[in-house]
Design a protein around this motif. Structure first.
Motif, PDB file in Angstrom:
ATOM      1  N   ILE A  95       0.827  -1.204   0.000  1.00 20.22           N
ATOM      2  CA  ILE A  95       0.000   0.000   0.000  1.00 20.22           C
ATOM      3  C   ILE A  95       0.860   1.252   0.000  1.00 20.22           C
ATOM      4  O   ILE A  95       1.807   1.367   0.784  1.00 20.22           O
ATOM      5  CB  ILE A  95      -0.941  -0.001   1.216  1.00 20.22           C
ATOM      6  N   VAL A  96       0.532   2.182  -0.877  1.00 23.36           N
ATOM      7  CA  VAL A  96       1.138   3.512  -0.856  1.00 23.36           C
ATOM      8  C   VAL A  96       0.432   4.293   0.242  1.00 23.36           C
ATOM      9  O   VAL A  96      -0.772   4.555   0.156  1.00 23.36           O
ATOM     10  CB  VAL A  96       0.989   4.213  -2.220  1.00 23.36           C
ATOM     11  N   MET A  97       1.170   4.658   1.300  1.00 18.50           N
ATOM     12  CA  MET A  97       0.552   5.220   2.490  1.00 18.50           C
ATOM     13  C   MET A  97       1.253   6.504   2.931  1.00 18.50           C
ATOM     14  O   MET A  97       2.390   6.768   2.537  1.00 18.50           O
ATOM     15  CB  MET A  97       0.611   4.208   3.630  1.00 18.50           C
ATOM     16  N   LYS A  98       0.563   7.296   3.747  1.00 17.91           N
ATOM     17  CA  LYS A  98       1.140   8.533   4.275  1.00 17.91           C
ATOM     18  C   LYS A  98       2.253   8.201   5.270  1.00 17.91           C
ATOM     19  O   LYS A  98       2.072   7.373   6.164  1.00 17.91           O
ATOM     20  CB  LYS A  98       0.059   9.364   4.959  1.00 17.91           C
ATOM     21  N   ARG A  99       3.378   8.872   5.125  1.00 17.99           N
ATOM     22  CA  ARG A  99       4.527   8.573   5.967  1.00 17.99           C
ATOM     23  C   ARG A  99       4.233   8.788   7.448  1.00 17.99           C
ATOM     24  O   ARG A  99       4.756   8.073   8.310  1.00 17.99           O
ATOM     25  CB  ARG A  99       5.727   9.441   5.546  1.00 17.99           C
ATOM     26  N   GLU A 100       3.375   9.760   7.783  1.00 14.97           N
ATOM     27  CA  GLU A 100       3.117  10.046   9.193  1.00 14.97           C
ATOM     28  C   GLU A 100       2.454   8.872   9.921  1.00 14.97           C
ATOM     29  O   GLU A 100       2.521   8.769  11.148  1.00 14.97           O
ATOM     30  CB  GLU A 100       2.269  11.304   9.360  1.00 14.97           C
ATOM     31  N   LEU A 101       1.849   7.953   9.176  1.00 10.80           N
ATOM     32  CA  LEU A 101       1.240   6.785   9.809  1.00 10.80           C
ATOM     33  C   LEU A 101       2.278   5.849  10.409  1.00 10.80           C
ATOM     34  O   LEU A 101       1.955   5.024  11.264  1.00 10.80           O
ATOM     35  CB  LEU A 101       0.381   6.023   8.797  1.00 10.80           C
ATOM     36  N   LEU A 102       3.526   5.984   9.981  1.00 11.33           N
ATOM     37  CA  LEU A 102       4.580   5.130  10.533  1.00 11.33           C
ATOM     38  C   LEU A 102       4.830   5.415  12.011  1.00 11.33           C
ATOM     39  O   LEU A 102       5.395   4.580  12.716  1.00 11.33           O
ATOM     40  CB  LEU A 102       5.886   5.320   9.749  1.00 11.33           C
ATOM     41  N   SER A 103       4.417   6.579  12.488  1.00  8.51           N
ATOM     42  CA  SER A 103       4.625   6.932  13.895  1.00  8.51           C
ATOM     43  C   SER A 103       3.585   6.308  14.813  1.00  8.51           C
ATOM     44  O   SER A 103       3.715   6.367  16.034  1.00  8.51           O
ATOM     45  CB  SER A 103       4.618   8.456  14.069  1.00  8.51           C
ATOM     46  N   TYR A 104       2.548   5.678  14.249  1.00  5.52           N
ATOM     47  CA  TYR A 104       1.493   5.073  15.057  1.00  5.52           C
ATOM     48  C   TYR A 104       1.970   3.723  15.609  1.00  5.52           C
ATOM     49  O   TYR A 104       2.536   2.912  14.872  1.00  5.52           O
ATOM     50  CB  TYR A 104       0.229   4.848  14.225  1.00  5.52           C
ATOM     51  N   VAL A 145       0.300  -3.331  -6.217  1.00  8.13           N
ATOM     52  CA  VAL A 145       0.470  -1.996  -5.651  1.00  8.13           C
ATOM     53  C   VAL A 145      -0.893  -1.343  -5.445  1.00  8.13           C
ATOM     54  O   VAL A 145      -1.690  -1.242  -6.387  1.00  8.13           O
ATOM     55  CB  VAL A 145       1.347  -1.108  -6.552  1.00  8.13           C
ATOM     56  N   VAL A 146      -1.170  -0.896  -4.227  1.00  6.37           N
ATOM     57  CA  VAL A 146      -2.457  -0.296  -3.871  1.00  6.37           C
ATOM     58  C   VAL A 146      -2.286   1.204  -3.695  1.00  6.37           C
ATOM     59  O   VAL A 146      -1.447   1.658  -2.916  1.00  6.37           O
ATOM     60  CB  VAL A 146      -3.001  -0.913  -2.558  1.00  6.37           C
ATOM     61  N   ILE A 147      -3.093   1.972  -4.426  1.00  5.19           N
ATOM     62  CA  ILE A 147      -3.048   3.428  -4.304  1.00  5.19           C
ATOM     63  C   ILE A 147      -4.474   3.969  -4.339  1.00  5.19           C
ATOM     64  O   ILE A 147      -5.356   3.397  -5.001  1.00  5.19           O
ATOM     65  CB  ILE A 147      -2.188   4.064  -5.429  1.00  5.19           C
TER      66      ILE A 147
END
Length: 253
Positions: A95-104, A145-147
């Protein structure tokens, strides 16, 4: 009554994430395929909870349109569950995801281990190049690839706001078909807030758009096919809920 059920579902959703995230934490040092099975199990748990707690059924329609091997999954994004659906229908999604979600907690840990593709919201040329390079590497290993081409969650009835750069960049670089995925999920699980509605969410996998088209043709096909299907699914979903239009007051039972 529905408000109480909605709150119970939120507790279940994040409680299940914490329990399973803790249980599977040992898998962070194991091969990636083990993590993927854990994510798929969590997805099935969410789906069960939607039905058991909120009375939300989910239908996966058009599965015969999913190609074998790599492809681009281009989804309409109306609720959190949309990002988990690929784990139900594809063999190895990235999944192409927002980088800020990595902090969760949990979410970020497992996204990194499962080798998702985090990107910056700014969407610079550098971001696009990095996304494409990462997607090439994943596709070479047979992954899908999911976008979400609109970049953020939308509400049923909103005017479409497709961002061409990301989807076109992937399409040109990967040389694989694009499968548009329409949904009416926002009727039952709104983009924001905790309130849920009973009903039936449909995810419709549309016929693939073949590789090799020019930018304008791709975007016209994607938007036309997607929005026509979304409109039909929204009408269908409203009928299931006994509603006639989108602005009707929420059900309270």
């Amino acid at each position: 009554m529905m408000q109480l059920r909605s709150l119970l579902f939120v507790v279940y959703l994040y409680g299940l994430m914490a329990v399973m995230g803790t249980f599977f934490i040992v898998t962070l040092v194991l091969p990636r395929r083990v993590i993927m099975q854990g994510i798929k199990a969590y997805t099935r748990g969410i789906r069960w909870g939607m039905k058991a707690i909120c009375g939300i059924e989910t239908e996966l329609r058009g599965l015969e349109n999913l190609p074998d091997g790599p492809f681009i999954y281009a989804g309409k994004h109306q609720c959190m569950f949309d990002i988990f659906v690929p784990f139900l229908v594809t063999s190895d999604p990235v999944i192409v995801m927002k980088r800020e979600l990595l902090s969760y907690p949990y979410l970020g840990w497992y996204a990194l281990k499962s080798e998702m593709i985090p990107i910056d919201r700014a969407g610079t040329t550098k971001t696009l190049r990095a996304m494409v390079a990462a997607a090439r590497e994943r596709v070479a290993r047979g992954r899908q690839v999911v976008i979400f081409p609109e970049g953020t969650r939308t509400t049923p009835g909103d005017a479409p706001r497709y961002h061409a750069a990301g989807i076109v960049g992937l399409y040109k670089a990967l040389d694989v078909p694009v499968v548009p995925v329409a949904t009416n999920a926002g009727l039952c699980w709104p983009a924001h807030g905790t309130r849920r509605r009973s009903g039936r969410i449909v995810y419709e996998f549309l016929p693939p758009i073949e590789a090799g088209l020019d930018r304008k043709t791709l975007m016209q096909r994607l938007e036309t096919d997607m929005e026509a299907s979304v409109d039909a699914l929204v009408r269908e979903g409203l009928a299931v809920q006994g509603r006639t239009h989108l602005r009707q007051d929420p059900q309270t039972t």
